[in-house]
Structures are given as C-alpha cells and as structure tokens.
Enzyme design. Structure first.
Site, PDB file in Angstrom:
ATOM      1  N   LYS F 131       0.844  -1.211   0.000  1.00 60.03           N
ATOM      2  CA  LYS F 131       0.000   0.000   0.000  1.00 60.03           C
ATOM      3  C   LYS F 131       0.874   1.254   0.000  1.00 60.03           C
ATOM      4  O   LYS F 131       0.798   2.082   0.908  1.00 60.03           O
ATOM      5  CB  LYS F 131      -0.927  -0.027   1.217  1.00 60.03           C
ATOM      6  CG  LYS F 131      -1.890  -1.212   1.185  1.00 60.03           C
ATOM      7  CD  LYS F 131      -2.797  -1.281   2.407  1.00 60.03           C
ATOM      8  CE  LYS F 131      -3.709  -2.514   2.311  1.00 60.03           C
ATOM      9  NZ  LYS F 131      -4.569  -2.696   3.494  1.00 60.03           N
ATOM     10  N   LYS F 163      -3.918 -15.443  -1.556  1.00 54.68           N
ATOM     11  CA  LYS F 163      -5.039 -14.794  -0.868  1.00 54.68           C
ATOM     12  C   LYS F 163      -6.346 -15.541  -1.121  1.00 54.68           C
ATOM     13  O   LYS F 163      -6.387 -16.499  -1.893  1.00 54.68           O
ATOM     14  CB  LYS F 163      -5.161 -13.354  -1.344  1.00 54.68           C
ATOM     15  CG  LYS F 163      -3.936 -12.506  -1.028  1.00 54.68           C
ATOM     16  CD  LYS F 163      -4.231 -11.039  -1.266  1.00 54.68           C
ATOM     17  CE  LYS F 163      -3.066 -10.178  -0.797  1.00 54.68           C
ATOM     18  NZ  LYS F 163      -3.357  -8.755  -0.928  1.00 54.68           N
ATOM     19  N   GLU F 193      -2.656 -16.426   3.214  1.00 49.74           N
ATOM     20  CA  GLU F 193      -3.517 -15.579   4.029  1.00 49.74           C
ATOM     21  C   GLU F 193      -4.618 -16.438   4.655  1.00 49.74           C
ATOM     22  O   GLU F 193      -5.347 -17.120   3.934  1.00 49.74           O
ATOM     23  CB  GLU F 193      -4.133 -14.521   3.096  1.00 49.74           C
ATOM     24  CG  GLU F 193      -4.871 -13.395   3.773  1.00 49.74           C
ATOM     25  CD  GLU F 193      -5.412 -12.409   2.753  1.00 49.74           C
ATOM     26  OE1 GLU F 193      -4.638 -11.545   2.272  1.00 49.74           O
ATOM     27  OE2 GLU F 193      -6.595 -12.520   2.389  1.00 49.74           O
ATOM     28  N   ASP F 214      -5.040 -12.875   9.055  1.00 51.23           N
ATOM     29  CA  ASP F 214      -5.725 -11.723   8.469  1.00 51.23           C
ATOM     30  C   ASP F 214      -6.842 -11.211   9.364  1.00 51.23           C
ATOM     31  O   ASP F 214      -7.857 -11.881   9.544  1.00 51.23           O
ATOM     32  CB  ASP F 214      -6.297 -12.139   7.100  1.00 51.23           C
ATOM     33  CG  ASP F 214      -6.867 -10.963   6.362  1.00 51.23           C
ATOM     34  OD1 ASP F 214      -6.336  -9.840   6.523  1.00 51.23           O
ATOM     35  OD2 ASP F 214      -7.837 -11.164   5.604  1.00 51.23           O
TER      36      ASP F 214
END
Lengths: 276, 276, 276, 276, 276, 276
Positions: F131, F163, F193, F214
């Site tokens: 990010k 993911k 994840e 997560d």
C-alpha cells in the site's frame, strides 16, 4: 553519441538487476574496492570488450577496464584478456551481464574467423545475414567484422534484396528490378535472389548488380559463376558449413553468406576472477 | 499490460526494419494480402508463437495468427506449426525477426526437453541459470519452462545466492548467512554456493535453505547428498551435459542447473512459406 | 509498426498541448462532436494527410478523416482537401499541430514539383539533401517524393559520400575509395564529391560509382558530363535555383540535388474550418 | 536538468546518424583531432550556438566549442561565429545536424529582428504564434526572443485564448469568459479573439484581459484601439508583413503577432570550415 | 492523446508487477473471468475512477468498469462505487495499484471538500500548492478540483510567483516586478509573496496582480485586505487548518492556499470485493 | 547504474518544472551562486537525502550537498540536516521537488521508527505492505528500512502470497499451495492468508512457509501462535495501530505488517533556507 548498442545493454542490465542485487547489497559495503581479471577458459577470438566496459560503466562510472588483448586478438586457454578495477558492488552486480555479452560475441568472432581462414586465398568474402539474435544485430555484425568477415546489409532499410515473394508480386524479375530502380536512391545496388540459371540470366539482363545464388548445388553454382563472373557480384547462400565452404569458394563466387555465424555460434567459455 | 518482452520485440524490429523495408515497399502494394505457413525443417519442441504473433501485430495490427501446434508441442520435420494471414507488407517485413525469435526459443525448449527426459524418474529438477542471451532473459526462461524445466531466480533481485566473493567479504559462510537473514524479506530462501563438504556443513549450520554444489565430482556430490538430503535443497551445478546429467541426478540432488540450456542452444530450422 | 514519424508527432503534440488545452477543456463538453474541412488558401501540391490523420488519432482514436484530395494532388485556392469528424475537443486541441505539419510538407512537395517540372524531358532527377528540418527528416523526404523528386541517402548510415575532409584524411581520392570499398557492404555505391575535372577523373579511375560535381560552373560541369557520362552517375550540387535548374539539367547530369527543397520551402496557407 | 530541447536534438541525430556514419567511420581514425570554424555566408542575427554545442557534445563529450559571436549578435558575411575542437569523427558526423539547427534558428532570429526594428519607437511588441515547426517549439520561441521579439503562450496549457469555435460552443463571448474565469487559475489572463468592434466591446465588458484583433483592416483596428486602449491589452493578428507592420503598430496596438517569424523564416547560409 | 497521468500509472504498475504476478499466474487460468465491486469502507468524496479504469485497461484491455458513483460524489460506508468485470488475472494483478491511486485521490478530494465547506459563503477560493506527492502532480490537482477547490499554478512554467529569494537577487520588489514584466508573456499575472504591509504596498505600486500574504497573523492580514481588496487578488498562505480557515476567509481574502490538501491527506479506506 | 528511483525523480521534475521556471529564469542570472540549509521544523527521523542530492544533481550537475545528519538520524526542531551549494537557479528551481520527496520519506521513516520502538524487545518485525504511494514504491520501502522496519515483498514478482481469491480459484488452500510449489522457483517461500484457525492448520499441513493472520482478534491470533509458532513464520495483518501494536506483538507473532507506514504517513515539516 551513445553507441548503437547502449539500448540492449540497458535492457539486459534491467532484466538482470531489476530492483537491485539483494545478495551483494546485503554483504558488500558501498566503499569496498575490487579487482578482477577476465580469463579465457578456451581458445578464442576475443570480442566485446568495449561492450563489457560499458556494462561496468553503466553499473558504476568509476569502474575502469584495462584491456590486455584487444577485440580481434586470438587468445588461448588461461590467458588474461583484461583487468577490471573499481567499486566491488558494481563489478559483482554487473559480472554476469558483462560475461553474457562477451561469451556470445567472442563465439561469433571465433566462428567467423574459422570460416574466413577456410577460404583464404580464394578471393571470396564471408558475409553474415539478418539471422541475428534479436536485440544483438549491431553487436553480432560487429563481431563478424572482428572475426574477419564482412557485413551484408544491416537491415531492411539499407540494402535491396529482391526475393521470390517480391518477384511473385511484381510478375517477373525484370519487372521487379525495373520498379525498384524507379524509386531507389542512386546509392544502392540491387541484389536478386535466383534459384536457376535462367533466373540469373534474367536478373543480369534486368540490370541487377548482385545475384544471390540460393541453395544451388555446386555444379549449378559453377555454371552461374562461369557465365556471370565479372558482370555482377555473385553471392552463394544456403547450407554453407565449415566442411563445404572451401568448395563453394572455389567456384569463384564473390561472397558467401553464412547464417550460422550469428544464430548458432553459441558461447565461449570465459570467467571473471575477482579479488576483493 | 504489455508482456515483459515487448521491449526486446520493439528493439529487434527497429534494428531490422529501421527507416522501412525498401524492397517490399517498392514492390508490394499496400492493399495486398498474403498467407503464410510456419514449417518445421527439423524435429523440435515449438516455442515462441505468442512472440511471433506480437511481432506481426506490431508490424500490422490486422495480421492474424492461427496456431496448429501450441508452444510446448513436439513437431516433426515438415509439420505446419501455424498459419499467418494479413497484409503482405507486414508479413514480409516482419518475417525475419519473427523467425529469429522462434528459432532460438524452440532451440532452448528442445534442448531443455532433452535434459528433462534424461533425468525422468529421478526426482531432480532441471533448472536454468542467469547465462541467458542479453535482452532475452524473460523469453528464454519461458522457453525453459516450455521444455519442462524450471526457472532458477529471474534476476539478482528475486533470489539470494551467496557466492565465494560474498563469503570473502563477509568473512565466513556463517557470517554471510547471518547478515543476509538480518535484512532479507521473510519470503526469500537463502542459497549458498559451496565447493567442499565442510562448506556444505557450515552453510547448513548457518541456516541456509539451499546449497549449490559447485563443480563437485560425483563422489563428493554423493557424500553431500547422503549427509544433507532432506535438511536443505541441493543444487548440482557446473559442467553438466546430456552425457552426464543422469549420473548427477542419480546422486539424489534436488536441482540440476544447466547454463547451456540458454547460452548454447543455438537455433532450430524453421521456415515461413508465404503465398502471396 | 508505428510509422517512422510517430516520434516527431508525439513530440510536437507534447510541446503544444503540455498539461492540456485549458481553453478547450473549460468550454467544450467532453461529449461534443464536430466536423471540420481542410481548405487550401493558395494553390499547392498537398502533402501530409496521413500525418494529419495520425495527429488527430493520437488526440482521440475516434476522430475519422475522409480525404478528398490525396497526397500528391494539386489543389487550388478554396478547394476542400479533406473532412475531419469526431469529438470536438480532440479536433480543436490537435488543429494547430496538424496544420503545422501539413503546411510545411505541402510547401516542400509544391516546391519540389516546380523543380521537377522545370527539368521535365531532360532525364535529370531532382534529389533532396540532408539539409532537412531537425526532426522532420523522414517526413520531408516523403514530401520530396510526393512532389515527384527522388531521395538522396536518408542518413549517414545508408549511403557513402566521400567529401573533401574525408579525402584529406585518407590522403587522396584513390586511397579514400579503396579504403571504403575494403569494408563497405557490397550493396552500397560509392559517391565522391569533386570540385575539378582532375578530381572527377581520379574518382572514376578509383572506382567511384557516382560523382558529385560540387559548385561547378556550367562550363566545367559540361566538360565533366561530356567526359564521364555513362561511366558513372553524375550529380550536380550547389546553388541550384528554379532560375538555373534547367540549364544545369541540360548539361546531361543524372541528378540535381537541391537543399532548398527542404530547408527553405516555408509554409503553405491552409485552414481548418470547424463546424461545431 | 536536460534543456527542454534535448529531445529534438536526440531525434535529429538518430534520424541522420542511424546505425553510424559509414563514410567517416571507414576513413577517419578514432584518435584523429580536428578544428572547425563556423562561418557566416550572409548577414544575420546568430542563434542556436548552445544547441550546436549540445549536438557536438552528444556526438562526443570531448568536443569543445568556443563562441566568438554569441546568440543575438549581428554578424556579416565572412565572419567567424565560433570555433569547434575535438575528435574529428564527432565533428564530421555531427556537422550537418548542427548546421540544420543553427541555419533555421538564425533565420528566425534575423527575421524577428527585422520586424522589431520596423516598429521601434511605437511601443508595440512583436510576438510569435503557435505556428512553429513541429518539434522546434521551444527552440524557435527562443530564437524569437533572441531576435528581440516576445513570446505569446508556449502552448495550449499556459495561456487562455478564446476563439470563434469556443465562443460558438459557449453561446456568447460573455458566457465563454464567465465559464473560463470560473475554473481558471488566478495567475492567467484571458484573451479573446474578436473580428468586430461589437465583439471587442462584449469581450471587454465580460472581463477579458487581452483582445486579439483578428484580421481587422487598419481602420477598424484604429477604432478598436481608440476605444479600448488602456482598458485591456490589444493584439493585432493576421497578414502582418514587413511592409505593413509599421502601419499596424502606429494604430497603437500593444502586441503584433506574426506567424511567419517561425513558419516561413527559411534558412540562413552558414558553413563549417573543417581543418583536419 | 494519452492522459497526462499515463506515465505515473505505467510507473506504478511496473514497480508492483515487475516480471509478473507469480501467485496469480500460477493459480488463475488465463481464461477465467471475474467481477469485482469497489466498496467504500468509510464516508468520502470519491476520486480517481478514470485512473482506476486506466490501470485495469493497461493490465488487460478487455476489463470494463461500470461506475455507480462518479468522481466527486459523496459516498457512505458500505456504498458500492463501481463494478469491474473482465479477465480475473488482470483484475487480481491490478487491484493493489488501482486502490493505491483511488485511496489517495479520494482522501485529497475529501479533505478539500471539508475546507471548501468551511468557507462556504465567504467568497474565498480554496487553492492547492506545489506541495504534491512526487509523480502525482496532475492527479492530486485534479482531486482538489474534484473536491471543489481550485488549482494554483500547475508548475513553475505556467505562473509567476516572486518569492523572497527572487526579491533578494533583484534588489527590491519593485525591480523584481519590473524585470519579470519585461520578458513575461502578456497572458500571465504576476504574484508576489509579501510578509509585511509595506511589502504589500510596494508590490501593488510595482504592478503586481496578486499578493501572497505569507504567514501573516489575522490582524495584519485584515489590514492588508482592508487596504488592498479590489486592487489586486489576495492569497492567504501558511498554517491554514480546518480549525482556522473560516477566520482566515472572513478577512475577505480572495484565495486561501493549503499545502495539507495534497501532502497530508493520507488515504481513504476502500476495498475491492472480488467474485471469481 | 541509475538508482531505481531516477524514473520518479525525472517524472516529478518534469511535472513541476515543465518548460522552465519562468520566475527564476527572469530574475536570477545564470552565473549566480547560492547556499542553502535544510532545516527540520519538527522532530523526525531524516530520510531521503540521497534523493534530494539526485534532484539537485539532475537540475545542475555542479550542485553539491553536504549532509550533517545522515538518513536514519533522529533530528530535532531547528537542526540543520544538510547544506546545499551551487548555481542559484538550480537550487531555487529544484527546491520544491526536493522537499516534496524528503518530507514524505522522513514521515514514513519517523512513523516506522515509532512502531518499531513500541514492539522493541518482543522479537516481532514491523514490515510494510504494497500500500505505497504510486511511483514511490522503492523509495518508501527504503524509508521503512531507514526507520528500522523490514520490507515485505517488493512487488508481485518477488514473493508469493496466496489470498482468498486465489484459494477460491484453486479450490482449497491445500491445492493452491501444491500448484504454486509445482512451478515456483526453489528460492521462494510460500505465504498463505488465513482468517481462521482451521485455515492456519490446513496451510501448514499443505507446506506453507509463512501464514498471514488476516484481521484476527487478539484471542484467535494467540491461539494461532500457540499452535503454529516455530513451525512457520506468522504475520499479523489488519488494523494495526500505534495503540494496539504492542498487544499484537506480545502474542508472539514474527511479523506485523502495517499499511499506514506508507499510505498515511503524511509529511514532515522541513524548510530550505537559501542564502543567495
């Protein structure tokens, strides 16, 4: 001006180094100096030292290269070809790309020299083709010259070669030559690819300057030479090997083109011995 | 997103086409259509059709390619591999560059398949190296996968390999592994190049995940495997040929890296038969 | 493949549009359509419509151009040359750059046609030089062809022209020709710049294929032609104007090069009449 | 930072030099030095020496230029403008591109100076337009300043000029000015193109800062000036020549824009005398 | 023409995707389709959907985006902002970069809207500064407009702002304004940064069009406004927060510039819910 | 080799400087020298000095920077961080872009240090995410390291993170891990994840090397750690703040990833005090 091969050097480095050499950056301090020797691990004609120098200069402008055997020199197993000095990080990170260039170019120069030596005394020129490794056009053509060969056209824009498909569209060799002559700059020769003696005769009558004798057997080639030698330049092409190149040359052709010079030269064995 | 090889395609085309194909432009009308077949002139594993398609698409977006044998297929002399249709100018002008790519990549895939077949059943993976042709890194790595091999790291930034020079700077294998682990992302394994069994033992004790057995003779390699198998991954490297690869695999190593896959594969014989 | 002039189109647009057309973006809604006609404001040979089309396509891929008079057509004041339709923003923002190209190229084509018409029937070709506007080499050479002229070499890499400074370094014309022939590809002719009849004779004896008669008066030029015509190609160069070009052509030279075709053609008056 | 014209210099060199200067490379040894003088072959205002210096620096970073007459100086036939020293190859290969720049820019500066001198004492500024040669925007704008003129906006993004088509879309001058003011940065003035006195009045009432008097006859222009002078800036535009510019200036307009400064300046005669 | 932000989109994608998404490529078949919804995880002014669309189009030209709330719309936690459909690989690989853009731009637009709402009714414009995130200049300026703010100059080339260092070199405000006016295009206003009332008076007397009141306390600012309002535009600058912006606006200044709009807006919480 | 951030530096400068700094160029003579001090206006961890140096070097290669506090140093309000000397034009024109970089990077480094200090002694690494601000990936990852954090993967190509969507396509965690392992280079770890303890168990059984926990609540996270610690690496992710990071660390996780480090660090207050 940047040499015409700086593009492929940048491309090769970006492909190999990417976001940075994570091993070297973790282990080698920025200030550390190193010295390295480029060693021949087999006999060869050396080619690519200016490229190697630019690879290292691109890595770090402080790296210096001191050649001991210049491009074109024949070296033997164990010989030192050049010495490289400067920041260790740049040398370690650039090593593989530098070697990848020199190994291919030396292989091309070495193979070319072998062909050239085979035809020595016959008057025939060994020339390359457009069958070069993608991205290495300028460099491999340079390696062919380094090995004693000559360059055919560099690309589709600096020489005319009329092939079978062009003739098919134009309708005949005669018409194809006429149409090209109409618009062509006066500084270009016209070469026509011919498979038979009839085509050779038509091409010469049409005003071609060079005839490419395409995949002809030795007998046919000899007839073409006997008939056309001196009127135009004659280029033998197709399936030429070290085994048959002398026979081809002895027909009296002016030029012998060999695709293998560039597409199948492989790689010469070299190593960079680093003292850190 | 452009595939990661569009750079080298553009470079190769600009080197070959330059200011334009003066022969084709003089003889072939802009509106003329053509069809071409890609023919295998020897047996091979085909590789590079998507690259060929992009070469032609770059020449003229109207050119269409219809594959008959996909990348990875084994074809035999005389087989048609794909058909190309569209504007004749684009096909004639792009032909040589398209072939230059496919000939090299098919050679890499074919050679890889031969190595892979030799070690079938042993559990060893055939992997490539960074000894790729400058500019062709991504493509040749793809060709290795197409031939059934696996990729080693793609570049210096996505995998750690600690070599002799790194160890020399760090002082010891132990210290080198420690320093790298300190900063390295948790998603990377650490590989260490070892020349002796002592080095192998030190590397494993230091926490290395993979050991590169560098130029070891079969006996030493066997001892390394006997001792270390299962604790870490073991990669055999150095002078591996088609003649000795099975013997190497039978030691039980997990990986066998072969530089020749990419630097010495040469070129497979293919031709584009154009009907205009 | 992008035409070899897409670079200069992108450069010109980026120089003019920069961060965006702040007037048009403030006043013209994104969805608004427009139609425009390109009108000749003086008589001319039209040139540059494909460039204009690409300028507008670069602005907005939905803009369409319908030519009424193709490149090479002679048009008269008031004639409509083409119609442009599509999103108004793209047309308004691209208008000036599109016109800047067409105005210059039409001027080059028009001036070339005037020279070509002057020498009609003499057999002499009007050729351009390397005195082109920086960045417009390919386009102005195209405009010369559009006007009926021929191109000299495109650059320093696709044709040999040995000038006085080259001769000074080589020692003599004879030596210069010999050295160039030694390494030159067999597809190139050799042209030598000569100022005197003695030089012409030496160049021909040395094997030159083309002689550039540099700034010779008509009398000397005539002698050169009388002596050399048919042996080599002869190019007249220097201070050729519309007033004297016929006299030059009547000497029998094969080629007449005119720098003014490209460096002093100026701009033809055209306007884009937009209906919005 | 690279000057904003390095793009067009690189483009021009790549167009001219391409794969390399095959004549010079064959004849001039890499180590050979040369000296050259740039000589005026007619009277002119010199412009473009920094560009020439960068062309040669791009060819070879060792080439040095020593100006004798700086940009903006008036020189006479036969004057030496600068001296160039360095490796002969770089000088010979870069010569033509360097001259192509200086010849055009000196022509622009010289023509501008003639216009500026014509209106001296009237208080009117001579300004350029966006009718520049594609790729040379920044350089020709610089040449206009060198000749004593002023620049209008550099592109569509750094100045607002509301034209007839914009007004047509907005519905009226009043509405167009209002809309632009709404979003425009407070650092920009608003200029409106007007063809009649009524439009001039409406534009001023709407809050325009500058009025472009488009193709008005002298009488109408005088009325516009009498009415609006001092309230806004007034720019005369359309068909201004050396013959009528003084008359235009004497109406009292603040600015006179002349497209011919850049699109029709042609080329000044200069030569590079090289001693090798 | 490519929007002026395609450069930073390509840069961001190349930094994130590099040689390819090794997880997605291993697990998601090339032909697999997916659909995704962009969901607001907090209240915000949406900004950046065209950028998001271009990120996905760059990944795969077949990906389509259907906006439900356009840029500038206020959305609440849980709202769906747009729907994305197309090849799953492109959506999964482009997701993070797309979100990184939208999260920052929506934060800028949202913060701008809060400032704008605070000063509603006062007549003051909220304007941005050049304190933008490197690479995001055009996008963040767009986000400021999306939030209801106005743009100050886009860069150093499209607006004049004379600061203390410029004044120091020129010798005085008066001299600085005079020198700039001398060469400046007639389409630019001149803004001067002032710290005291004396400077404000000197700047206005010198002919400045806009005064930047630099870090003035409210009392001094009020005096400046009382004296200068209507003569020039007045911009308040320095330490403006949501807490004090209304007080600043109530002094009667025309413009209030806020660096925090772009350098400290942070990131809005959004997620892409993918159905595969 | 150019550092991997030269692209974004060039982009930022071209966005800010565009055609040139019209204020500085009008007022500051080319020969004028200046000296400037970078001053901290608040306490911070300094980061970005090499970037600042390259910004100025790009502006003018004669500008020199003398750091007083290196990257990573903690400085206090009023401290001098470095001194810059050289041509005044380059310093004034480059100032804003240089500051924009340093202000963001110092904010990232400072925020990272605060997180790192919070977890000191727990053995947990603070790691970043993808990010990052578009275009600043490499630089912000460097700033995280400067602040004492560690980097997660640099992009999608140098680390595997499976993911929920990947798992959905593969059918199960077990199958996803198997498929990735099949083709993955032996130098990569596999991270999965997981949202539940069941998923954690399946991932470990499948051979995952790292588990991303997560958005788990502290209780669940503690159970995952109690069960899995030592078998694999455990990364906590989701809603980690300065307020809760210690509690997260005390569960015994190995890694804690924090998106806010890069997407919400904002900007540190710094100024460049210039003496001219």
């Amino acid at each position: 001006m940047m040499p015409p091969w700086s593009d492929v050097i940048k491309l090769a480095l970006s492909q190999d180094v990417g976001r940075g050499d994570i091993t070297t950056n973790a282990l080698v301090p920025a200030g550390r100096e190193a010295e390295a020797e480029l060693i021949a691990k087999e006999d060869m004609v050396v080619c690519g030292l200016p490229v190697m120098a630019e690879v290292f200069r691109t890595m770090d402008s402080r790296i210096r290269m001191l050649p001991e055997a210049p491009d074109g020199a024949g070296v033997m197993t164990g010989n030192t070809i050049c010495v490289v000095r400067g920041p260790a990080r740049g040398i370690l990170t650039g090593e593989r790309v530098a070697l990848n260039f020199v190994q291919n170019l030396s292989a091309v120069a070495t193979l070319t020299r072998r062909f050239v030596e085979k035809v020595q005394g016959t008057g025939a020129r060994i020339v390359d083709t457009r069958k070069t490794t993608p991205g290495l056009r300028m460099l491999q053509k340079y390696a062919v010259r380094t090995g004693g060969g000559h360059n055919h056209r560099m690309g589709l824009d600096d020489g005319v070669l009329i092939k079978d498909n062009h003739i098919a569209v134009a309708g005949s060799i005669t018409e194809a030559v006429r149409q090209v002559r109409e618009t062509l700059s006066h500084l270009h020769q016209i070469e026509v690819e011919c498979e038979t003696l009839d085509e050779v005769r038509e091409a010469i009558a049409a005003g071609a300057n060079v005839i490419l004798l395409d995949n002809m057997d030795i007998g046919t080639m000899q007839k073409a030479v006997d008939w056309a030698k001196g009127k135009v330049l004659l280029e033998a092409s197709g399936n030429v090997t070290l085994a048959n190149v002398l026979e081809v040359a002895q027909t009296g052709v002016d030029l012998i083109s060999v695709g293998a010079l560039t597409h199948s030269a492989g790689s010469k064995d070299l190593s960079l011995r680093i003292k850190i």
